[in-house]
Design a protein around this motif. Structure first.
Motif, mmCIF file in Angstrom:
data_model
loop_
_atom_site.group_PDB
_atom_site.id
_atom_site.type_symbol
_atom_site.label_atom_id
_atom_site.label_comp_id
_atom_site.label_asym_id
_atom_site.label_seq_id
_atom_site.Cartn_x
_atom_site.Cartn_y
_atom_site.Cartn_z
ATOM 1 N N TYR A 1 0.830 -1.209 0.000
ATOM 2 C CA TYR A 1 0.000 0.000 0.000
ATOM 3 C C TYR A 1 0.864 1.259 0.000
ATOM 4 O O TYR A 1 0.520 2.263 -0.633
ATOM 5 C CB TYR A 1 -0.912 -0.027 1.234
ATOM 6 N N ARG A 2 2.002 1.209 0.680
ATOM 7 C CA ARG A 2 2.881 2.373 0.726
ATOM 8 C C ARG A 2 3.513 2.666 -0.633
ATOM 9 O O ARG A 2 3.880 3.815 -0.902
ATOM 10 C CB ARG A 2 3.986 2.178 1.767
ATOM 11 N N CYS A 3 3.668 1.649 -1.456
ATOM 12 C CA CYS A 3 4.199 1.878 -2.802
ATOM 13 C C CYS A 3 3.228 2.726 -3.617
ATOM 14 O O CYS A 3 3.639 3.530 -4.460
ATOM 15 C CB CYS A 3 4.452 0.558 -3.519
ATOM 16 N N LEU A 4 1.926 2.526 -3.371
ATOM 17 C CA LEU A 4 0.900 3.291 -4.080
ATOM 18 C C LEU A 4 0.691 4.655 -3.438
ATOM 19 O O LEU A 4 0.591 5.673 -4.129
ATOM 20 C CB LEU A 4 -0.409 2.501 -4.083
ATOM 21 N N TYR A 5 0.631 4.679 -2.112
ATOM 22 C CA TYR A 5 0.403 5.920 -1.370
ATOM 23 C C TYR A 5 1.513 6.088 -0.335
ATOM 24 O O TYR A 5 1.349 5.694 0.835
ATOM 25 C CB TYR A 5 -0.961 5.895 -0.674
ATOM 26 N N PRO A 6 2.649 6.650 -0.727
ATOM 27 C CA PRO A 6 3.775 6.782 0.211
ATOM 28 C C PRO A 6 3.448 7.627 1.431
ATOM 29 O O PRO A 6 3.936 7.364 2.523
ATOM 30 C CB PRO A 6 4.869 7.446 -0.637
ATOM 31 N N GLU A 7 2.605 8.651 1.238
ATOM 32 C CA GLU A 7 2.253 9.547 2.332
ATOM 33 C C GLU A 7 0.743 9.652 2.441
ATOM 34 O O GLU A 7 0.040 9.674 1.430
ATOM 35 C CB GLU A 7 2.842 10.946 2.107
ATOM 36 N N PRO A 8 0.206 9.727 3.647
ATOM 37 C CA PRO A 8 -1.238 9.921 3.803
ATOM 38 C C PRO A 8 -1.618 11.343 3.433
ATOM 39 O O PRO A 8 -0.777 12.260 3.476
ATOM 40 C CB PRO A 8 -1.463 9.653 5.295
ATOM 41 N N PRO A 9 -2.874 11.569 3.059
ATOM 42 C CA PRO A 9 -3.318 12.938 2.789
ATOM 43 C C PRO A 9 -3.349 13.733 4.087
ATOM 44 O O PRO A 9 -3.411 13.152 5.176
ATOM 45 C CB PRO A 9 -4.714 12.752 2.208
#
Length: 382
Positions: free
Chosen positions: A172-180
């Motif tokens: 999941y971090r590969c897709l979204y490295p940082e949360p909004p």
């Protein structure tokens, strides 16, 4: 394990599929799945997994059933309102398939308990609705080498994928490295969701779980499925593992679970909460409406569709999305009380108006829901 005659009859439509057969059904019955969340996504997932014969289903949920859940969370019935969701889900699952072992984890998944809970299961399915738990689930699954069957929903849009670096895919971090940023993405309670959407996305997640269980087909590993119910369109994005990913990359820096509330920028509530100086109560709002001499203007920043559902008489509306073009309609020297549904958007409006030089702005704590609870019960809650 061997299937008895009742199980052979129950799973006969699986058994005559060459891709499943007796061997595949035995694998399904020997598989354990942890459902994180017994809500919109967790409902169809758990029900179809039970019907398919998954041997052990764990349910992680600490919430209770609310009337607003019934529009989409089909594992719960009207009579379950007020009950713990995990208990209600277990009852429904056993009603579908009494041979299924159901384990209740009536708790909030946290950095302290996630590894102990997740390691008991073969596959994890993410039916959560918040970013801290999504990142927590992802990291725990990567550390334990468990497939993470992901899904998310909002309004008319859904996503699904399988995150499994140990199987060659990304996490999941590969897709979204940082949360909004906190508050940037509205929740379903704020933005709404089409009731059947979690059924569609949840069924896709359940399909991926069964394929993983029998080891057949092409999974969503390395692919992100996007679905728009309004246009009835499916799209697909190719995903790749990020070699610089902090947890599944070539040189991972995250080797244990962290504080995900802090990571997502959500402030920790103090043990003793003091009154927010930027907020007023619905009682204050009522006094402002009842006494014109106070010269306090109350503004509703909800969307027009919400205003049509319910509103407080004499309170004008300026939707939050229109505020940047309409804030000059407001007197910067007048005291303003801003309200929305529950107090989230009114705080955003307050921040915006302060940036424009409006000094005398307050947010109404709890919004129109609090007004319904504490002032006027005839105002509908939604």
């Amino acid at each position: 394990m061997e299937l008895d005659n009742d199980q052979i009859r129950r799973y006969s439509r699986h058994l005559i599929l060459p891709e499943v057969g007796l061997a595949g059904q035995k694998k399904i019955c020997s598989t354990s799945v942890l459902c994180i969340g017994a809500g919109g996504l967790g409902s169809p997932i758990a029900m179809y997994l039970a019907a398919a014969g998954i041997g052990k289903i764990g349910i992680v949920d600490f919430d209770t059933v609310d009337f607003s859940n019934l529009q989409r969370q089909i594992i719960h019935a009207t009579a379950d309102v007020g009950r713990p969701k995990a208990d209600s889900a277990k009852e429904t699952i056993l009603g579908i398939n009494p041979t299924c072992e159901v384990v209740i984890h009536n708790t909030r998944l946290s950095s302290e308990n996630a590894l102990d809970i997740i390691r008991q299961y073969d596959i994890v399915v993410d039916g959560t609705d918040n970013f801290p738990t999504r990142y927590l689930t992802n990291d725990a699954c990567v550390l334990l080498k468990k497939p993470n069957v992901y899904g998310s929903i909002f309004r008319f849009d859904g996503q699904a994928s399988v995150f499994a670096p140990h199987l060659g895919g990304p996490c999941y971090r590969c897709l979204y490295p940082e949360p909004p940023p906190p508050g940037m993405v509205p929740s379903c309670a704020e933005g709404g969701v089409l009731g059947v959407l979690p059924g569609i996305v949840g069924c896709i997640q359940a399909t991926e779980i069964l394929k993983l269980a029998i080891g057949k087909g092409t999974s969503l590993t390395g692919r992100l499925m996007l679905f728009n119910a309004l246009d009835m369109k499916f799209r697909e994005l190719k995903l790749r593992r990020d070699p610089k990913c902090p947890i599944c990359g070539d040189h991972p820096t995250i080797k244990e679970l962290i504080d995900y509330e802090v990571f997502c920028g959500i402030p920790t509530e103090p043990e003793v909460t003091s009154a927010n100086p930027d907020e007023v109560t619905v009682q204050d709002m009522k006094r402002a409406l009842d006494d014109p001499k106070l010269n306090i203007k109350v503004i509703d920043v909800r969307d027009p569709d919400e205003y049509e559902i319910c509103h407080v008489d004499s309170v004008p509306q300026i939707p939050l999305g229109e505020l940047p073009n309409r804030f000059t309609e407001l007197d910067p020297n007048q005291q303003l009380y801003i309200h929305c549904k529950s107090g989230v958007r009114s705080m955003k409006a307050l921040k915006f108006l302060r940036e424009q030089g409006y000094k005398y702005v307050k947010s109404v704590k709890g919004g129109i829901n609090a007004w319904s609870d504490e002032i006027d019960h005839s105002v509908a809650k939604y």
